[in-house]
Motif scaffolding. Sequence first.
Motif, short mmCIF file in Angstrom:
data_model
loop_
_atom_site.label_atom_id
_atom_site.label_comp_id
_atom_site.label_asym_id
_atom_site.label_seq_id
_atom_site.Cartn_x
_atom_site.Cartn_y
_atom_site.Cartn_z
N ALA A 194 8.72 -4.14 20.29
CA ALA A 194 8.07 -3.78 21.55
C ALA A 194 6.70 -3.19 21.27
N TRP A 195 5.80 -3.46 22.20
CA TRP A 195 4.49 -2.82 22.17
C TRP A 195 4.39 -1.91 23.38
N ARG A 196 3.91 -0.72 23.14
CA ARG A 196 3.70 0.27 24.20
C ARG A 196 2.33 0.90 23.99
N ARG A 197 1.86 1.58 25.02
CA ARG A 197 0.62 2.32 24.87
C ARG A 197 0.72 3.62 25.63
N GLN A 198 -0.10 4.56 25.19
CA GLN A 198 -0.16 5.85 25.87
C GLN A 198 -1.61 6.30 25.92
N ALA A 199 -2.11 6.40 27.13
CA ALA A 199 -3.47 6.88 27.36
C ALA A 199 -3.44 8.40 27.53
N PRO A 200 -4.56 9.07 27.28
CA PRO A 200 -4.60 10.53 27.42
C PRO A 200 -4.14 10.98 28.81
N GLY A 201 -3.23 11.92 28.85
CA GLY A 201 -2.76 12.45 30.11
C GLY A 201 -1.80 11.57 30.87
N LYS A 202 -1.40 10.46 30.28
CA LYS A 202 -0.50 9.53 30.96
C LYS A 202 0.77 9.33 30.13
N GLU A 203 1.78 8.82 30.80
CA GLU A 203 3.03 8.55 30.11
C GLU A 203 2.91 7.26 29.29
N ARG A 204 3.75 7.19 28.28
CA ARG A 204 3.80 5.97 27.48
C ARG A 204 4.35 4.84 28.34
N ASN A 243 -8.26 0.60 29.24
CA ASN A 243 -7.27 0.17 28.26
C ASN A 243 -7.27 1.04 27.00
N ALA A 244 -8.17 2.00 26.93
CA ALA A 244 -8.20 2.89 25.77
C ALA A 244 -6.91 3.70 25.72
N ALA A 245 -6.27 3.67 24.56
CA ALA A 245 -4.98 4.34 24.42
C ALA A 245 -4.56 4.28 22.96
N VAL A 246 -3.47 4.96 22.67
CA VAL A 246 -2.79 4.76 21.40
C VAL A 246 -1.74 3.67 21.63
N TYR A 247 -1.75 2.67 20.79
CA TYR A 247 -0.86 1.53 20.94
C TYR A 247 0.22 1.58 19.87
N TYR A 248 1.46 1.54 20.33
CA TYR A 248 2.60 1.70 19.44
C TYR A 248 3.41 0.40 19.33
N CYS A 249 3.81 0.13 18.11
CA CYS A 249 4.82 -0.90 17.86
C CYS A 249 6.14 -0.19 17.60
N SER A 250 7.20 -0.69 18.18
CA SER A 250 8.52 -0.14 17.88
C SER A 250 9.46 -1.29 17.54
N VAL A 251 10.44 -0.98 16.76
CA VAL A 251 11.46 -1.96 16.38
C VAL A 251 12.83 -1.39 16.72
N GLN A 252 13.53 -2.10 17.56
CA GLN A 252 14.91 -1.70 17.85
C GLN A 252 15.83 -2.54 16.99
N ARG A 294 3.25 4.65 13.97
CA ARG A 294 2.42 5.83 14.25
C ARG A 294 1.38 5.58 15.32
N GLY A 295 1.06 4.34 15.56
CA GLY A 295 0.18 4.02 16.68
C GLY A 295 -1.29 4.13 16.38
N PRO A 296 -2.03 3.01 16.30
CA PRO A 296 -3.47 3.08 16.14
C PRO A 296 -4.16 3.37 17.47
N GLN A 297 -5.27 4.06 17.38
CA GLN A 297 -6.07 4.34 18.57
C GLN A 297 -6.97 3.15 18.86
N VAL A 298 -7.02 2.78 20.12
CA VAL A 298 -7.96 1.76 20.58
C VAL A 298 -8.92 2.44 21.55
N THR A 299 -10.19 2.38 21.25
CA THR A 299 -11.23 2.95 22.10
C THR A 299 -12.11 1.84 22.61
#
Length: 117
Positions: free
Chosen positions: A36-46, A91-100, A109-114
């Motif tokens: 799964a790919w998720r993202r979390q922007a400052p002040g917002k939920e993942r 779209n700036a956020a930290v983007y996370y990959c997860s593996v279930q 750990r999530g790279p930052q995209v600016t």
Amino acid sequence: QVQPAESGGGVVQAGDSLTLSCSVSGGTFVGDDMVAWRRQAPGKEREVIGTITWDAGSRHYADSMRGRFTIYRNYHENRAWLTMNGLTPENAAVYYCSVQRGSVVYWGRGPQVTVSS
């Protein structure tokens, strides 16, 4: 232990495309893994962008993410990707990959995209 490892974050210009990749550090994706790919922007939920099953390559996207985000995987390269087109500052956020794997979800750990305007 499964440790997803993302790469490809950084600073881009508005309108650019960017591709992030995800691999399993020191290991491999297997069978029924759900990536799964998720993202979390400052002040917002993942939030979820989408998922892909490892073996079948079946993809599902959150409704709000359809169109400019593409998730895919290369079985032989043992890597999954997220391609983002037409990026905007929103779209700036930290983007996370997860593996279930089974019932356990492992997070990268999530790279930052600016995105600069």
